[in-house]
Design a protein around this motif. Structure first.
Motif, PDB file in Angstrom:
ATOM      1  N   ILE A 176       0.850  -1.198   0.000  1.00 48.77           N
ATOM      2  CA  ILE A 176       0.000   0.000   0.000  1.00 48.77           C
ATOM      3  C   ILE A 176       0.885   1.248   0.000  1.00 48.77           C
ATOM      4  N   HIS A 177       2.017   1.202   0.739  1.00 44.08           N
ATOM      5  CA  HIS A 177       2.935   2.347   0.756  1.00 44.08           C
ATOM      6  C   HIS A 177       3.388   2.720  -0.659  1.00 44.08           C
ATOM      7  N   ARG A 178       3.671   1.690  -1.466  1.00 49.58           N
ATOM      8  CA  ARG A 178       4.190   1.967  -2.819  1.00 49.58           C
ATOM      9  C   ARG A 178       3.091   2.437  -3.776  1.00 49.58           C
ATOM     10  N   SER A 179       1.831   2.306  -3.383  1.00 47.57           N
ATOM     11  CA  SER A 179       0.742   2.661  -4.299  1.00 47.57           C
ATOM     12  C   SER A 179       0.343   4.131  -4.182  1.00 47.57           C
ATOM     13  N   GLN A 180       0.958   4.852  -3.251  1.00 49.81           N
ATOM     14  CA  GLN A 180       0.558   6.241  -3.034  1.00 49.81           C
ATOM     15  C   GLN A 180       0.629   7.047  -4.329  1.00 49.81           C
ATOM     16  N   GLY A 181      -0.346   7.924  -4.510  1.00 45.33           N
ATOM     17  CA  GLY A 181      -0.338   8.792  -5.684  1.00 45.33           C
ATOM     18  C   GLY A 181      -0.861   8.131  -6.937  1.00 45.33           C
ATOM     19  N   SER A 182      -1.137   6.835  -6.874  1.00 46.28           N
ATOM     20  CA  SER A 182      -1.661   6.145  -8.053  1.00 46.28           C
ATOM     21  C   SER A 182      -3.151   5.899  -7.872  1.00 46.28           C
ATOM     22  N   GLU A 183      -3.850   5.814  -9.002  1.00 41.66           N
ATOM     23  CA  GLU A 183      -5.272   5.486  -8.972  1.00 41.66           C
ATOM     24  C   GLU A 183      -5.484   4.328  -9.926  1.00 41.66           C
ATOM     25  N   TYR A 184      -6.359   3.423  -9.564  1.00 44.03           N
ATOM     26  CA  TYR A 184      -6.622   2.255 -10.416  1.00 44.03           C
ATOM     27  C   TYR A 184      -8.132   2.083 -10.508  1.00 44.03           C
ATOM     28  N   PRO A 185      -8.643   1.599 -11.641  1.00 44.45           N
ATOM     29  CA  PRO A 185     -10.085   1.336 -11.706  1.00 44.45           C
ATOM     30  C   PRO A 185     -10.534   0.413 -10.567  1.00 44.45           C
ATOM     31  N   ALA A 186      -9.728  -0.649 -10.279  1.00 43.25           N
ATOM     32  CA  ALA A 186     -10.129  -1.597  -9.230  1.00 43.25           C
ATOM     33  C   ALA A 186      -8.930  -1.955  -8.364  1.00 43.25           C
ATOM     34  N   VAL A 187      -9.163  -2.081  -7.052  1.00 40.10           N
ATOM     35  CA  VAL A 187      -8.110  -2.580  -6.171  1.00 40.10           C
ATOM     36  C   VAL A 187      -8.619  -3.768  -5.363  1.00 40.10           C
ATOM     37  N   VAL A 188      -7.713  -4.711  -5.117  1.00 39.46           N
ATOM     38  CA  VAL A 188      -8.014  -5.884  -4.288  1.00 39.46           C
ATOM     39  C   VAL A 188      -7.047  -5.818  -3.111  1.00 39.46           C
ATOM     40  N   ILE A 189      -7.580  -5.868  -1.884  1.00 38.18           N
ATOM     41  CA  ILE A 189      -6.753  -5.649  -0.702  1.00 38.18           C
ATOM     42  C   ILE A 189      -6.879  -6.833   0.260  1.00 38.18           C
TER      43      ILE A 189
END
Length: 740
Positions: free
Chosen positions: A666-679
């Motif tokens: 999650i730390h590395r995903s900052q600033g990015s947007e994606y149509p869908a995320v799975v957590i």
């Protein structure tokens, strides 16, 4: 684990490396001992530097593994140049020498037979006799052979002190012929000079070359390492007492020696000591900084003060504008009215030299930014738009209809981190807008603010409730600290259409400490899996199969798995392997390159994991994502098309700069947007589960969120407010702080 008998010697050709731990050097490999058929022997142990195709003479012990059967544990080995034509062909075609892949290896060995290696060594000009090998490639092969020989010599030396192949290659590239001398005489230099070598590796080397345990050089290097580690955890400084305690534990030496060496380090200007308020605004502490972080903190506070106080104004027309008329014109242009708090933000950005706009999803930050840009451009202002990542910059450009770039590209950062634009050569801009400002770390924020011309306006936009930057500092939070000098607006009203989104609703629920709603929504789901392993498997199934089937989304481009941690059965590392198998499986017609424990294939989604100012047009930076578009086994290079649409080439020995990105933390995903995320949210990640972590993950999704895991783990994340602030004195400096 295994039964051990006496020492033995085994000779064979290294066929493939199935696993290699770059840190420890522990390797699992398959060796052809010439027994015929496909009967390969499993060998385990340190095989640092060995390449597929090489003939090895290995000393070690026979044993057996309950799962894998008979195996040989290597204690040390030497490489023997292969003698058979088949061995020479395999050796040359293994990717050892740039310019020779399997095809050319076959042609060369057919032509020269068993004399091949002697000819490359003694008379490489003769390679031109081989069909298809022109003078250019012949020259290249001869140079690569020479370099390989020199690297081998360094490798043999470094192998004795436990250094991995990729790091040995990097040491050689950095120091060339001086490599052995530097390693023997100044091993702690490696930690500062060579990426991938930390203090621990340098310390192991130092010990092997006989540097005393209590040497002042070792202690000072250890102190700098402890400070450097703390910046990796987000701190700009460490309180002196904590630094001393950490260093005593790390170095296993007397406290008195650490105190003496710290004083020396400060006297030699390797660190700075200054009294500042404690991390939670408590009692003052003696803060110890690495020099670049101290300079950056002083400079950033000073530059913001300078921008705020300057009498110049590059957008003077907004000082006495008729706002009712301006806002009416704007509404006609955008087709929507601004809410009162948005109007306040627009006025602030256009009349204040520095302003911060913050707020959660669905509160209209984007529309407010678009409005600011529309009005500024209507008055012919030069507007410059930037964001910390390529994806965020792309989104900002789409939103405003104007060009946007990453902060790195905007400043034209050069090798060594110097920027083409700074205080002496500022950006030609009347208004600078920076989106996703929660991602700005201290060093980058300082470089950016330095480049803003006096009289220009700076608007920082971001969500302060997200995770702070990966790098040191929490700049956005410090700019918003109570009593600080920077004007700010916080948008709080959720717009009606956003209220219909389960993603937005749940993001705000999580941020306020409530459990997200997980039933009855068509864009927010929970798959309950109590066991971490099951959660990992379901995460892969959801991302690779279920979402593409139900929503028609592309698993590589549109769906991102975001994990709280890197390790564990539901961690990004393990999930990447499973997702790669599902999305980009091995195919006979698909070239691939095994590196360490990873395999790279055309079509792989990858991310850069260090700043490299030498790559691409303006460098490639930590967090840049792309797709592998080509893999050339002859040239030993791999090409990545980044999310900034740039083709970047990597030599095979640079592949430790790339990691797979089907799943990222999650730390590395900052600033990015994606149509869908799975957590995956599992109790296996218990220590990491915090509100701002889950909130950041959920706010990465534009359309769809799927949580996989247990309600207990989600409850833990929602309840746990991040403990402990980062050690930073920026807010204190911004407030003009002086300690009494």
């Amino acid at each position: 684990m295994s039964s051990v008998t006496g020492m033995a010697v085994v000779e064979g050709v290294l066929e493939r490396i199935t696993y290699a731990n770059e840190e420890s050097g522990y390797t699992v490999a398959r060796v052809d001992t010439g027994r015929g058929g496909n009967d390969l022997l499993t060998v385990v142990g340190s095989l640092l530097g060995a390449q597929p195709g090489e003939s090895l003479r290995m000393e070690g012990r026979w044993g057996s593994h309950p799962q894998y059967g008979k195996q040989f544990t290597v204690e040390n080995y030497t490489t023997v140049l292969p003698a058979t034509i088949q061995g020479i062909r395999r050796y040359l075609g293994s990717g050892l020498i740039k310019g020779i892949g399997p095809v050319f290896a076959d042609r060369i060995t057919r032509h020269f037979g068993a004399d091949t290696l002697d000819i490359i060594e003694q008379d490489p000009k003769r390679l031109i006799e081989v069909p298809g090998l022109g003078p250019k490639r012949t020259k290249k092969i001869a140079a690569a052979w020479e370099e390989q020989k020199a690297i081998k010599e360094v490798m043999v030396f470094l192998q004795g002190v436990g250094v991995s192949t990729s790091i040995a290659v990097r040491i050689y590239k950095k120091y060339e012929d001086a490599s052995i001398s530097v390693v023997k005489n100044q091993p702690y230099r490696l930690a500062a000079d060579v990426w991938g070598i930390g203090f621990l590796t340098a310390d192991r080397i130092a010990q092997a070359v006989g540097i005393p345990h209590d040497s002042p050089e070792r202690v000072k290097a250890g102190l700098q390492y402890a400070l450097s580690q703390s910046t990796d955890q987000g701190h700009c400084f460490l309180p002196e007492e904590r630094l001393i305690a950490d260093s005593v534990k790390l170095l296993q030496v007397d406290t008195g020696l650490v105190i003496e060496c710290l004083a020396e380090l400060i006297a030699e200007e390797g660190a700075v000591r200054e009294r500042v308020p404690g991390p939670d605004g408590g009692e003052p502490v003696a803060a110890v900084y690495l020099v670049p972080f101290h300079r950056a903190e002083l400079s950033l506070a000073a530059q913001i003060g300078r921008l705020l106080r300057t009498a110049e104004d590059r957008m003077p027309s907004f000082a006495d504008v008729d706002w009712d008329r301006a806002l009416r014109w704007l509404a006609g242009r955008t087709g929507a009215e601004l809410a009162p708090e948005q109007q306040e933000a627009v006025k602030l950005a256009l009349t204040s030299k520095v302003a911060v706009l913050t707020g959660g999803p669905g509160c209209g930050k984007s529309f407010t930014v678009r409005s600011v840009v529309e009005l500024a451009r209507a008055k012919n202002a030069k507007v410059v738009l930037a964001a910390p990542t390529g994806r965020a910059a792309k989104r900002l450009a789409e939103l405003t209809g104007a060009e946007a770039s990453t902060v790195h590209r905007l400043l034209e950062l050069k090798p060594g981190g110097d920027a083409a634009y700074d205080k002496d050569r500022p950006l030609d801009a009347d208004l600078v807008v920076v989106d996703e400002a929660s991602m700005l770390d201290l060093l980058l924020a300082n470089k950016l603010v330095k480049a803003v011309a006096p009289g220009a306006h700076l608007l920082m936009v971001g969500d302060v409730d997200q995770l702070p930057s990966v790098g040191a500092g929490e700049v956005l939070r410090d700019l918003l600290a109570e009593g600080g000098p920077v004007p700010r607006v916080r948008l709080t009203r959720i717009f009606r259409q956003a209220q219909e989104s389960g993603v937005v609703t749940n993001a705000h629920r999580i941020n306020s400490g409530s459990h997200p709603l997980t039933s009855g929504l068509d864009d927010f789901f929970l798959f309950v899996e109590e066991e971490t392993e099951d959660a990992g498997r379901t995460t892969v199934d959801v991302a690779a199969r279920r979402i593409p089937a139900k929503f028609g989304l592309d698993p590589r481009r549109d769906i991102q798995v975001l994990a709280p941690m890197h390790r564990g059965p539901a961690g990004a590392g393990h999930l990447n392997g499973l997702l790669q198998q599902a999305i980009t499986p091995a195919r006979p017609d698909l070239p691939e390159k095994r590196f360490g424990g990873r395999v790279f294939r055309v079509g792989d989604k990858v991310t850069q994991i260090r700043n490299n100012y030498e790559k691409g047009a303006n460098g490639v930076f930590n967090g840049t994502v792309g797709v592998v578009t080509a893999l050339d086994l002859d040239e030993q290079s791999l090409t990545v098309r980044t999310d900034e649409d740039e083709e970047v080439s990597y030599d095979f020995d640079e592949l430790d700069e790339l990691a797979h990105a089907y799943a990222v933390t999650i730390h590395r995903s900052q600033g990015s947007e994606y149509p869908a995320v799975v957590i995956p949210v599992t109790t296996g990640a218990w220590m990491m589960l915090q509100r701002n972590l889950l909130y950041t993950a959920v706010t990465r999704a534009k359309k769809l969120v799927v949580l996989v895991g247990s309600r207990k783990a989600i409850g833990q994340a929602v309840r746990t407010v991040s403990a402990g602030r980062r050690c930073t004195a920026l807010a204190h400096r911004l407030a003009g702080g002086h300690l009494v």
